[in-house]
Enzyme design. Structure first.
Site, short mmCIF file in Angstrom:
data_model
loop_
_atom_site.label_atom_id
_atom_site.label_comp_id
_atom_site.label_asym_id
_atom_site.label_seq_id
_atom_site.Cartn_x
_atom_site.Cartn_y
_atom_site.Cartn_z
CE LYS A 1 -18.73 17.65 -22.52
NZ LYS A 1 -19.33 17.74 -23.54
CD GLN B 1 -19.75 16.46 -26.76
OE1 GLN B 1 -19.62 16.46 -25.99
NE2 GLN B 1 -18.44 16.75 -27.32
CG ASP C 1 -25.50 20.70 -24.94
OD1 ASP C 1 -23.06 21.60 -23.56
OD2 ASP C 1 -25.38 19.70 -25.62
#
Ligand code: GUN
Length: 281
Positions: free
Chosen positions: A52, A96, A119
């Site tokens: 990422k 995460q 997200d």
């Protein structure tokens, strides 16, 4: 059969995003920023986060990774999120997953300012997506959606079957397909006759985490099949779709790896840029 090249699609999307970041930089004199919080030392999470960060840098985003040991207190993480919420240089925040057991995942998700929730996991974004309003969209289903649209731009009236009902994949995938006027069936581990359901589908999205569950004789001729699964087996990494069998029937199919995975990260960058753009209005 069209082998859907997720690596190529993701590279194309990143190239578009890179141009967009350059334009935003010249217009606003600043670039979107992504901050990732990584807790613990799980290898897959470390690999994801490294990818990422690399991709974010490649398109010109400001990127930062904040690492905590497995033993970090929940309070410390929640306080850091509050700090990032009020930091104007941070456009997007991602924590995460999975988290250590002593940290309440829902509390962490709800602490993130919905306008920085890259997200799309915050209940506000989940609700907005299901109501058809503007929202952050979870990266993996967004990536699947973009791949499907490349193959079939007009999805209106198509029958779609989503295998799996997770908050991460199945449920948001259903919302995206509904928005495109598909007739969507959500199936899961308790569905009575999964094969019969899949055989009805023009589009199948398999996101259930069972290795090679979807077999060749489950797939109608010329269906589009998207495989979200990443399953470790004795024969290496396989998806939720039996690739060799299904490739004989499908019109288009994503490989594992190299299908959905690369698109997920590219969509995270897209979400970060979209959060930045909304914050500048
Ligand atoms: N872990 C595995 N996939 C994801 C994802 O899409 N978002 C976050 N935050 N964690 C993950």
């Amino acid at each position: 059969m069209i082998l859907i090249d997720g690596k190529k699609a993701a590279a194309e999307l990143r190239a578009e995003l890179k141009e967009e970041v350059a334009e935003l930089k010249s217009k606003h004199n600043k670039v979107p920023g992504l901050t990732v919080i990584l807790i613990g030392d799980l290898t897959p999470s470390q690999i994801y986060v490294r990818n990422k960060e690399k991709s974010a840098n490649e398109v010109g985003l400001k990127s930062e990774v904040i690492k905590y040991p497995d033993s970090v207190e929940e309070k410390t993480v929640l306080e850091k999120i509050q700090e990032l919420n009020s930091d104007e240089t941070v456009s997007g925040i991602l924590v995460q997953l999975p988290l250590p057991k002593h940290i309440d995942k829902q509390k962490v998700i709800e602490a993130i300012d919905p306008s920085k929730d890259v997200d799309g996991f915050h209940p506000m974004n989940v609700g907005n997506l299901s109501s058809g309003y503007e929202s952050s969209i979870p990266c993996t289903p967004l990536g699947c959606y973009l791949l499907i649209k490349k193959i079939e731009p007009n999805l209106s009236g198509k029958k779609a079957v989503v295998v799996g009902r997770s908050n991460l994949n199945g449920k948001p995938m259903t919302q995206l397909l509904l928005k495109e006027n598909c007739t969507v069936t959500i199936t899961h581990s308790k569905t009575k006759d999964l094969k019969a359901e899949c055989l009805e589908a023009d589009i199948i999205v398999a996101a259930v985490g069972i290795p090679e569950l979807v077999r060749g004789d489950w797939v109608k001729k010329d269906a589009i099949v998207i495989d979200v699964g990443i399953n470790k087996t004795d024969n290496g990494i396989v998806g939720d779709v039996h690739f060799d069998e299904v490739s004989k029937n499908a019109r288009a199919l994503t490989p594992v790896p190299g299908g959905v995975g690369p698109m997920t990260i590219a969509c995270l960058l897209k979400n970060t840029i979209d959060c930045f753009k909304r914050s500048q209005i």
